[in-house]
Structure formats: structure tokens, C-alpha cells
Design a protein around this motif. Structure first.
Motif, short mmCIF file in Angstrom:
data_model
loop_
_atom_site.label_atom_id
_atom_site.label_comp_id
_atom_site.label_asym_id
_atom_site.label_seq_id
_atom_site.Cartn_x
_atom_site.Cartn_y
_atom_site.Cartn_z
N LEU A 25 -0.03 14.58 -13.45
CA LEU A 25 -1.34 15.03 -13.91
C LEU A 25 -1.48 16.54 -13.80
O LEU A 25 -2.13 17.17 -14.63
CB LEU A 25 -2.45 14.35 -13.11
N LEU A 50 -5.11 4.09 -9.02
CA LEU A 50 -4.10 4.01 -10.08
C LEU A 50 -4.64 3.28 -11.30
O LEU A 50 -4.39 3.68 -12.45
CB LEU A 50 -2.85 3.33 -9.54
N LEU A 97 5.69 -9.10 -10.77
CA LEU A 97 5.63 -7.65 -11.01
C LEU A 97 6.77 -7.21 -11.92
O LEU A 97 6.58 -6.41 -12.84
CB LEU A 97 5.69 -6.93 -9.67
N VAL A 100 2.36 10.46 -9.64
CA VAL A 100 1.32 10.52 -10.67
C VAL A 100 0.53 11.83 -10.56
O VAL A 100 0.18 12.46 -11.57
CB VAL A 100 0.40 9.28 -10.54
N VAL A 106 6.46 -5.42 -15.61
CA VAL A 106 7.10 -4.15 -15.98
C VAL A 106 7.94 -4.32 -17.22
O VAL A 106 7.90 -3.48 -18.16
CB VAL A 106 7.95 -3.63 -14.80
N VAL A 110 -6.01 2.33 -2.92
CA VAL A 110 -5.00 3.06 -3.70
C VAL A 110 -4.77 2.40 -5.04
O VAL A 110 -4.58 3.09 -6.06
CB VAL A 110 -3.70 3.20 -2.90
N VAL A 111 -4.86 1.06 -5.09
CA VAL A 111 -4.69 0.36 -6.37
C VAL A 111 -5.82 0.72 -7.32
O VAL A 111 -5.61 0.91 -8.53
CB VAL A 111 -4.59 -1.15 -6.12
N ALA A 142 0.83 -1.21 0.00
CA ALA A 142 0.00 0.00 0.00
C ALA A 142 0.87 1.26 0.00
O ALA A 142 0.59 2.22 -0.73
CB ALA A 142 -0.92 -0.01 1.21
N VAL A 189 2.34 1.96 -3.46
CA VAL A 189 1.39 2.53 -4.41
C VAL A 189 1.07 3.98 -4.06
O VAL A 189 0.87 4.81 -4.95
CB VAL A 189 0.12 1.65 -4.48
N ILE A 190 1.06 4.33 -2.74
CA ILE A 190 0.79 5.73 -2.38
C ILE A 190 1.95 6.62 -2.83
O ILE A 190 1.72 7.73 -3.33
CB ILE A 190 0.56 5.84 -0.86
N LEU A 216 5.59 0.47 -10.68
CA LEU A 216 4.32 1.01 -11.18
C LEU A 216 4.52 2.39 -11.78
O LEU A 216 3.84 2.76 -12.76
CB LEU A 216 3.29 1.04 -10.06
N ASP A 254 -5.82 -3.92 6.12
CA ASP A 254 -4.67 -3.90 5.20
C ASP A 254 -5.13 -4.00 3.75
O ASP A 254 -4.72 -3.21 2.88
CB ASP A 254 -3.75 -5.08 5.49
N ILE A 263 -6.93 -0.76 2.51
CA ILE A 263 -6.05 0.34 2.09
C ILE A 263 -5.44 0.06 0.73
O ILE A 263 -5.44 0.91 -0.17
CB ILE A 263 -4.95 0.55 3.15
N THR A 264 -4.95 -1.18 0.55
CA THR A 264 -4.31 -1.53 -0.71
C THR A 264 -5.30 -1.45 -1.87
O THR A 264 -4.98 -0.92 -2.93
CB THR A 264 -3.71 -2.93 -0.61
N ILE A 286 -6.84 5.60 -13.27
CA ILE A 286 -6.08 6.57 -14.06
C ILE A 286 -5.54 5.93 -15.33
O ILE A 286 -5.64 6.50 -16.43
CB ILE A 286 -4.95 7.17 -13.21
N THR A 296 3.84 6.07 -5.42
CA THR A 296 3.62 6.22 -6.86
C THR A 296 2.55 7.26 -7.15
O THR A 296 2.70 8.07 -8.06
CB THR A 296 3.17 4.88 -7.45
N LEU A 297 1.47 7.23 -6.35
CA LEU A 297 0.37 8.17 -6.61
C LEU A 297 0.80 9.61 -6.40
O LEU A 297 0.26 10.51 -7.06
CB LEU A 297 -0.81 7.84 -5.71
#
Lengths: 152, 112, 182
Positions: free
Chosen positions: A58, C60, C154, A54, C158, C56-57, A44, A47-48, A132, C49, C52-53, C63, A50-51
């Protein structure tokens, strides 16, 4: 106003972004570091992080964000995360077996505890975040031009 | 029991979208919905009636926690799902660039 | 558990809208609504947990999907054997539903899981790993091989995206290539 200034979104979005992007990055780092005592963890938090980048892409256009973290550096960070995680696993042979928890456990419910788990969280967050972000940059930079009409 | 069936209905909606739709973006949407349903099923199996979240706190002796093992599996599965979705989107955008359409019935030259 | 049923029905309605609407952008936004509802469902089912994941996923993912669908046409073709294809698909799904509903009777009932392995993790997790978040202890200590495999997947994804997006062609002698063209 020159051409460079008008790239990206409007001035309201740019001002708000300048205020919030640091907070988002800081929150991601907090989530990563406290992954073993509270909800969250490497996935988590990565990814935050990364955001936050991002968000910068933007609002300000891709040039400003790529100046902070270029594509080559993102790929390098991703490889570093993978190598760090694998070396933690290999160092486990000091304690006896693959992925053994060889660092002392420390006192529970504190930040510096739980042996290899915080370091693994940092490695995972580097891997997920940089990977990511490089995917996102690759998809943003891809300029589409359909070529099928030209051929026929 | 009815909760499992509702979750299964969501999964079959995703399967229907994958099998029946002609647009590549719609197919990606179907894959995403099916993936959500599978993740949801894991968490539903792990739930314990009146349970607490599996995070210990100092001095507390709570014993009826939910199952932490499927949650750990789903946590990795979600991130993998994002990566594979990005891979599908990249392939779809290259197909659009080459053929000028998202419709899979219009793509005739499969030789590349 | 009334809120669980309400959220699940909301997710199903959102999925139907996402599948059947004709505009691609509306479809993608409906999928975003389904994902955010899924995050709340995880929170109701006591999995913070994962919640939250998922949150945010989902952002993204939304987007990336919007980036793919902006300014695209939607050629909506219903030609071909419409009736036959739909009947075959619905038949397949009905068979799937029947088999699954029959096999669900072997599962433990909802709310009473079999926790033979998990009780060991819950009782000994704090003393063996020192982490108070049991999920974190499971993914990074007890079952770290899973996380290593996830990192491999992952990495492969990529590499795949970077190889697909790459421009094909040879550089001329002395030609400078900008970073965004690579």
C-alpha cells in the motif's frame, strides 16, 4: 523527481512505513512462536505477517513488495507450509497414531515445550500468511477493463 | 436469553441483505454479517458467568474457565471466512469486468 | 453485562447502516465498524485468541473489499416487484425468528454452559499436551483433524482465486509474458 520515485503514497507515509514494517513483521513472528503459552497462534500470526507485506504494497506500490516476496515464492511457501503440516501429522505414526504428540513435552510454561504444537504453529502460519498474500497480490494485479460496451 | 435474540436479529439482518439487495457487493456484505453473527453465537454459548479466559498460568489454580472448544472451532472458521470472502470478491470483479456492472438484474447473458 | 448489550446494539445499528446506505464505500466501512465491535465483544466474553484473529482478519477483509469497490458506479435499481419481494423476505425472516426463539428455550441459559467435554480438556490439557494455552492445545493436538481440513479449504480457496483471476488466452510463439499478466 522521476516517475519511479513518485509511485505509491506520499513521503510521510513512506517514512513511517520504513520504520514500522519491520516491527509489524517481528510482532507476527512473536505471536507465532509464543502461540502455546499466550494468546495468539498460527492463524493470527500468519495474518499479521501478511499484513506487514500488504502494508508495504500500500505504501510503496506493488513493485517494491514483489521484489521482496514474489508471487511464485509465495505460492511455494504456501505449499511448503501444507507439506510441513502433513508431514508432522504423518510422523505421528512413530508415536502410534495420526497427529500423535511424539516429541517430548518438556517443561510447561516455557518456550520450548508442548511437543509438536510450536512446529505446527509455524507450519500453519506459513500456510495462512503465504496463501492470503498470494490472494491479495492476485486481486491487486487484476486490471479491470469493462468490455461489454465494446461488444455492443 | 435476550443476548441470543439480539444475535439472531443480526443474523436475520444478514439474511435480509442477501435475499433482497441487487448489488453484488451488498450481497457480499450480507454474507459477512451473517458469518459474524454465527461466530458470535458460538462464543456466546461458550461463555461462563464470571469465568476466566482459558489460559493457564504458573502457580495459579483457577478452575472456573470458559469453554475452550467453541473458541477453537471459531478460530478456524474466521480464517476460512476471509478466504471465502476473497473468492467472492474475485468472482464479483470478474463479473464487473465482463458485464460492466454490479447489478444482478442487468446480467442477462448467463451463457458466459 | 451492560457493556455486552451496548456493543450488540451498536453492531445491529452498524449492520443496518451497512445494508441501507447507498454509497458502496460507506457500506464497506460500516461493515468494518461491525467487525471491530465484534472483536471487542470477543474480548469481553473472555476469548482473547479469537479477538486477536478477528481484529487482524477484519483489517485484511476491509482492504480487499475497498480494493473491489473503488471507482465503481452504483446502479441502484428499485424496479420490479418491490412490494412483493420485500413481503416474501420479511415473512421468511419472521418464520425463522419464531422457530429459533422457540428452539432457544432448549439451550442452557446464558452463562451456564454444559462443559462435559471441556472439563476434561481443562483438567488434563496441561499434563497431556504441555501447552498452557488450552485453545492452542485443542486446535493442534486434540482436534488437529479440524485444522487439517481448514488448511485444505484455504488451499482450495487460493487455487480458486488464482484460477478465476488468470488471463485466458494462448501465448504466441516467442512471446514473453510478464509476471503481472499471468
Amino acid at each position: 523527481m522521476s516517475r519511479e520515485k513518485t509511485k505509491g503514497m506520499s513521503i510521510i507515509v513512506k517514512t513511517i512505513t520504513r520504520l514500522t514494517v519491520g516491527l509489524v513483521l517481528l510482532y507476527g513472528i512473536y505471536i507465532v512462536l509464543h502461540g502455546h503459552v499466550s494468546p495468539g497462534g498460527g492463524f493470527a500470526g500468519g495474518v499479521i505477517i501478511t499484513l506487514s507485506f500488504v502494508h508495504l504494497v500500500l505504501a510503496y506500490g506493488k513493485d517494491t513488495a514483489l521484489k521482496k516476496l514474489s508471487k511464485a515464492r509465495a505460492s511455494f511457501l504456501e505449499n511448503m507450509g501444507a507439506i510441513l503440516f502433513l508431514s508432522i501429522a504423518l510422523l505421528g505414526f512413530m508415536g502410534g497414531y495420526f497427529f500423535s504428540n511424539f516429541i517430548p513435552k518438556g517443561e510447561p510454561f516455557h518456550l520450548f515445550s508442548a511437543g509438536i504444537i510450536p512446529i505446527s504453529n509455524i507450519a500453519i502460519s506459513l500456510k495462512v500468511g503465504a496463501g492470503l498474500f498470494s490472494i491479495f497480490v492476485a486481486l491487486v494485479l487484476l486490471k479491470l477493463k469493462p468490455t461489454s460496451e465494446k461488444k455492443k | 436469553m435476550a443476548v441470543y435474540l439480539l444475535c439472531l436479529v443480526l443474523f436475520s439482518l444478514g439474511i435480509y441483505c442477501i435475499l433482497r439487495k441487487r448489488n453484488i457487493i451488498k450481497i457480499i456484505v450480507g454474507v459477512i454479517i451473517a458469518e459474524y453473527a454465527v461466530n458470535l453465537f458460538f462464543i456466546l454459548v461458550a461463555y461462563r458467568m464470571g469465568g476466566r479466559s482459558p489460559i493457564l498460568s504458573e502457580g495459579a489454580t483457577i478452575k472456573n474457565m470458559v469453554d475452550p472448544l467453541p473458541q477453537a472451532l471459531v478460530l478456524t472458521s474466521i480464517v476460512i471466512g476471509l478466504a471465502t470472502t476473497a473468492l467472492l470478491v474475485a468472482i464479483a470483479m470478474k463479473i464487473y469486468e465482463k458485464y460492466g456492472t454490479f447489478d444482478i438484474t442487468k446480467i442477462k447473458e448467463l451463457k458466459g | 453485562m451492560v457493556e455486552l448489550y451496548i456493543l450488540l446494539i451498536f453492531m445491529i445499528v452498524g449492520a443496518i447502516i451497512a445494508i441501507e446506505v447507498k454509497d458502496l464505500l460507506s457500506s464497506v466501512v460500516a461493515v468494518g465498524a461491525v467487525g471491530l465491535a465484534l472483536s471487542i465483544v470477543f474480548l469481553v466474553l473472555k476469548a482473547p485468541d479469537v479477538a486477536i484473529t478477528q481484529l487482524v482478519v477484519e483489517l485484511l477483509c476491509l482492504i480487499i473489499l475497498i480494493r473491489a469497490t473503488l471507482k465503481r458506479d452504483l446502479p441502484f435499481s428499485t424496479s420490479g416487484r418491490w412490494f412483493l419481494n420485500t413481503m416474501i423476505t420479511i415473512g421468511f425472516i419472521i418464520v425463522l425468528l419464531l422457530v429459533a426463539a422457540k428452539s432457544f428455550t432448549d439451550l442452557p441459559p446464558f452463562g451456564f454452559p454444559i462443559m462435559r467435554v471441556a472439563s476434561h480438556y481443562l483438567n488434563n490439557g496441561l499434563s497431556q499436551t504441555g501447552a498452557s494455552n488450552i485453545v492452542s492445545a485443542v486446535i493442534l493436538d486434540y482436534r488437529a483433524y479440524d485444522t487439517l481440513g481448514e488448511a485444505t479449504v484455504l488451499f482450495t480457496a487460493v487455487i480458486g482465486v488464482l484460477a478465476i483471476v488468470r488471463r485466458i488466452g494462448r501465448k504466441k510463439v516467442g512471446e514473453k509474458v510478464k509476471e503481472e499478466d499471468e
